[in-house]
Design a protein around this motif. Sequence first.
Motif, PDB file in Angstrom:
ATOM      1  N   SER A  14      59.636  11.712  51.742  1.00  0.00           N
ATOM      2  CA  SER A  14      59.976  13.328  52.253  1.00  0.00           C
ATOM      3  C   SER A  14      61.287  13.214  52.046  1.00  0.00           C
ATOM      4  O   SER A  14      62.064  12.125  51.784  1.00  0.00           O
ATOM      5  CB  SER A  14      59.615  13.054  53.822  1.00  0.00           C
ATOM      6  N   ALA A 528      62.820  20.313  62.026  1.00  0.00           N
ATOM      7  CA  ALA A 528      61.741  19.131  61.988  1.00  0.00           C
ATOM      8  C   ALA A 528      62.379  18.029  61.436  1.00  0.00           C
ATOM      9  O   ALA A 528      62.143  16.900  62.066  1.00  0.00           O
ATOM     10  CB  ALA A 528      60.693  19.642  61.092  1.00  0.00           C
ATOM     11  N   ASP A 532      61.920  14.454  63.363  1.00  0.00           N
ATOM     12  CA  ASP A 532      61.460  13.285  62.786  1.00  0.00           C
ATOM     13  C   ASP A 532      62.509  11.966  62.777  1.00  0.00           C
ATOM     14  O   ASP A 532      62.065  10.996  63.338  1.00  0.00           O
ATOM     15  CB  ASP A 532      61.319  13.582  61.416  1.00  0.00           C
ATOM     16  N   CYS A 541      56.022  17.458  63.746  1.00  0.00           N
ATOM     17  CA  CYS A 541      54.862  18.110  62.904  1.00  0.00           C
ATOM     18  C   CYS A 541      54.771  19.591  63.089  1.00  0.00           C
ATOM     19  O   CYS A 541      54.644  20.248  62.121  1.00  0.00           O
ATOM     20  CB  CYS A 541      53.615  17.109  63.467  1.00  0.00           C
ATOM     21  N   PHE A 544      57.697  21.313  60.958  1.00  0.00           N
ATOM     22  CA  PHE A 544      57.273  21.172  59.415  1.00  0.00           C
ATOM     23  C   PHE A 544      56.127  22.147  59.132  1.00  0.00           C
ATOM     24  O   PHE A 544      56.233  22.503  57.918  1.00  0.00           O
ATOM     25  CB  PHE A 544      56.764  19.771  58.916  1.00  0.00           C
ATOM     26  N   LEU A 545      55.107  22.166  60.095  1.00  0.00           N
ATOM     27  CA  LEU A 545      53.936  22.988  59.565  1.00  0.00           C
ATOM     28  C   LEU A 545      54.358  24.387  59.721  1.00  0.00           C
ATOM     29  O   LEU A 545      54.142  25.131  58.963  1.00  0.00           O
ATOM     30  CB  LEU A 545      52.835  22.603  60.698  1.00  0.00           C
ATOM     31  N   ALA A 555      58.890  21.566  53.166  1.00  0.00           N
ATOM     32  CA  ALA A 555      58.109  21.219  54.209  1.00  0.00           C
ATOM     33  C   ALA A 555      56.692  21.147  54.110  1.00  0.00           C
ATOM     34  O   ALA A 555      56.153  20.186  54.944  1.00  0.00           O
ATOM     35  CB  ALA A 555      58.384  22.584  55.231  1.00  0.00           C
ATOM     36  N   TYR A 559      55.427  17.654  55.683  1.00  0.00           N
ATOM     37  CA  TYR A 559      54.294  17.637  56.621  1.00  0.00           C
ATOM     38  C   TYR A 559      53.363  16.753  56.405  1.00  0.00           C
ATOM     39  O   TYR A 559      52.748  16.129  57.104  1.00  0.00           O
ATOM     40  CB  TYR A 559      53.962  19.018  56.721  1.00  0.00           C
ATOM     41  N   TRP A 574      48.106  19.722  51.645  1.00  0.00           N
ATOM     42  CA  TRP A 574      49.581  20.095  51.587  1.00  0.00           C
ATOM     43  C   TRP A 574      50.254  19.579  50.402  1.00  0.00           C
ATOM     44  O   TRP A 574      51.011  20.261  49.844  1.00  0.00           O
ATOM     45  CB  TRP A 574      50.244  19.830  53.086  1.00  0.00           C
TER      46      TRP A 574
END
Length: 825
Positions: A14, A528, A532, A541, A544-545, A555, A559, A574
């Motif tokens: 990420s 996000a 994190d 979460c 990010f969603l 993202a 996520y 995703w």
Amino acid sequence: MDHPDHSAPREFFSGRAENRGRVFQQQSGLQINADSLILANLTEISGNSQVNLPFSALPVTEVTATELGVHHAATDADGELPPYIERQIDQDLRARVARINRTGEPILIVGDSTAGKTRAAFEALKECFSNHQVFAPYDGPDLVTSLPALVEAKGSCVLWLDNLERYIGPDGLTPQVVSLLRRTRTPLLSTMRAEQYRQFVPSVTHAASARNDEKNGLGRRILEQINAMVLPRLWAPEEIERARKVDDIRVQGAVAFSTHYGVAEYLAAGPRLYQEWTLAWGPGGNPRGAALVAAAVDCVRAGITHSVSRELLVSMHETYLTRVGGAILRPETIEEAFDWATSLRFGVTSLLLPAEQPERYKVFDYIADEFTRSNASQIIENDSWRQILEFAKSEHSTYLVGLAAERSGETEIAEEAWRESANRGSGKALLHLGLLYLNTDRESEAVDAWVKAAEAGESFAYTSLGIWQRSKGNTEGAIEYFRKGVESNSDFAIRGLAECLDTAEEAEQWWIKLVELEGEAENWFSLAIYYDRANRKELACKNFLRAAEGGYVPAMNNYGALIADDELEEATKWFRLAHQEGSLEATTNLAMALMDHGDEAEVEKLLKDAVSAGYFRACSILGSMHYRRDKHEEAKAAWILGAENEDEWSIYNLALSFEREGQTDAAVGLYRRIVDINDRAAENLGSIMARAGKADEAMALLERVKQSMSAKRLCALGSAFFHGGHRHLAKSWFAAALDSGHFHAGCWMGEFAFQEGLYEDAERYYRASFNGGHQHAASRMTEMMLSLGKGKEASYWLRLSKGLPPARVNRSLSGRKRRGKKGKK
């Protein structure tokens, strides 16, 4: 040596948006909150150096198309323009117009020069606003000055901004002014050339070449508020069919060339004018006239977007004429040159358009745009820059020349232009001077310029100072400046402050503030990231969603990475979406997600595709997959490729491979490359140094990562120090391993105590090891009891060492009375 597997940690990648990065730029420091904008103070926005024009709106029924900017086109005997052909955007355009009273939604039509965008807007104006007035301001300051009258008109006056980019600027159209117009339901009809739009809102593939200046920053933010309607240059088949049915010889002629040009474009004769200009340079043509046009084109490229004087064009054109041959071409006289350049072609337009002021001209837009597209790399000669700059000084318009010069790499011209503008009180020029000074290693001058800009009221100067302090490693100083910047709701200052605060609690409020101000998916992503890093997984979460659902590709990937351990199937969905959008990070994550339950061929293809596209972090995963299939040479080849491109885990796995093959020197060299960022490399290198007897270096490496080591690794390092001849260090590592529950270390500790005559300590360690499941500790107890002459106890432990039940209850050394001196081994 106990080696870990050949792999990177099973963690999904990420990051902070590799596909699209957001960085601080020198943008406008103007921060006006449109929610609290007071109309009485609007004149302050336009500055003091501009002439305020009177508000002069006219009834829509009384204005002509050409008055509002429609390009001259071939007219008939009565001087009428060609009939209007319905365009595909017309239905949507009128639907948006109908919503203005309810939503205040601004309307912007984007298209190439002569695509027909202004004509389409004009036809919508006549049809939908026939009972209104229309106001077409002269420039940005004129617009701002007229805002009170526009607002007081309560929607009965349409604001007409043809070529919207002409009005954008700190003293003209800003995001806050657009917001004000929207809230007061003031109808806004505007157009913009595609070339200009691309410079303000570049595509992902051309983001690196985007303009990075203040006006561009304002324009980008304005255009993000407006859902632009695009009018293509080439007409659609349905539009061509409608044109064929029009009984007009001019339209029919345009239809005949519609495969090459848009009908409106052809009617405006843009391409033919451009062609005529390019052909005019040769002998027997109009080389002097062509040189005049070239000079006017370079004036536009150099930031003079309004008309220029005849005197300037005459002075400049000799440079261009000399470049192609000069007198040998037998050029026409200067009067003949101007007659040629300004004469109407096909009853449409001219290369040089006379301005309202006498003896002033502006090049036809299509010519400048087409030249920029076709000859973007052609430089403007220094002599031309100098003449343009002197003209700009007399016009008080050096600021824009500075921006153009800076983009062209003409640092000296940019500095002189901005100095002139700064001397006239421009805080914006001081902002840019500061960045120029910084980029030319004049740090103290940069700071001085930004301080002066701040004193002149440019709040963005505080952001610049904050960025500078942060680059120097002075986080506290950066925070102090960013705090001053956020007082004006500067999004750059807010972001800078939040990033400097890192995971501190206060940072949360600033990330949320940024979301409230802009509401972009990228900002939800940044929020996000904060959650994190602060180990607040649930909120990470959620945000990010939200950003992923808003279409923000990084993202989607992050996520998926965050939920993969618990919801692998959802994460895989995703990853696949982000992979389809071109995220190589997501491609690699998708391969890892499918590795244990997906098609091996698909996994391998995904990884190879990522590597082929230059994402070398996938090399470590690809190599580990080959290694598990016993394809060791292919694994090593993947790791070598990754190591050549500085992939951390490829370097680690390659080093581990060399170490296991006995190529210690090669392994050490690789471990050293990543030892500062990779704890496993530090462990392995420390172990090698311990076995080599280099205790000081080993301890320096290992103490840093000791807390994260497993008990088994602690014991292995104790063994390495012991075999390296450092018994005292070995004892400390064995003790740490035993404290961490690794009972094999108890045998080592028991052996040390036995050799030192500390029999009760030795017995305690051996018992702990035996009770922890290490049967060989009973053998060591047997040997110790025999050496101490304790036959019955030795017999007891001997039976245990062979897995037999004891004959009787054992009595330990500590449980019986000791006599005499301590025994010896």
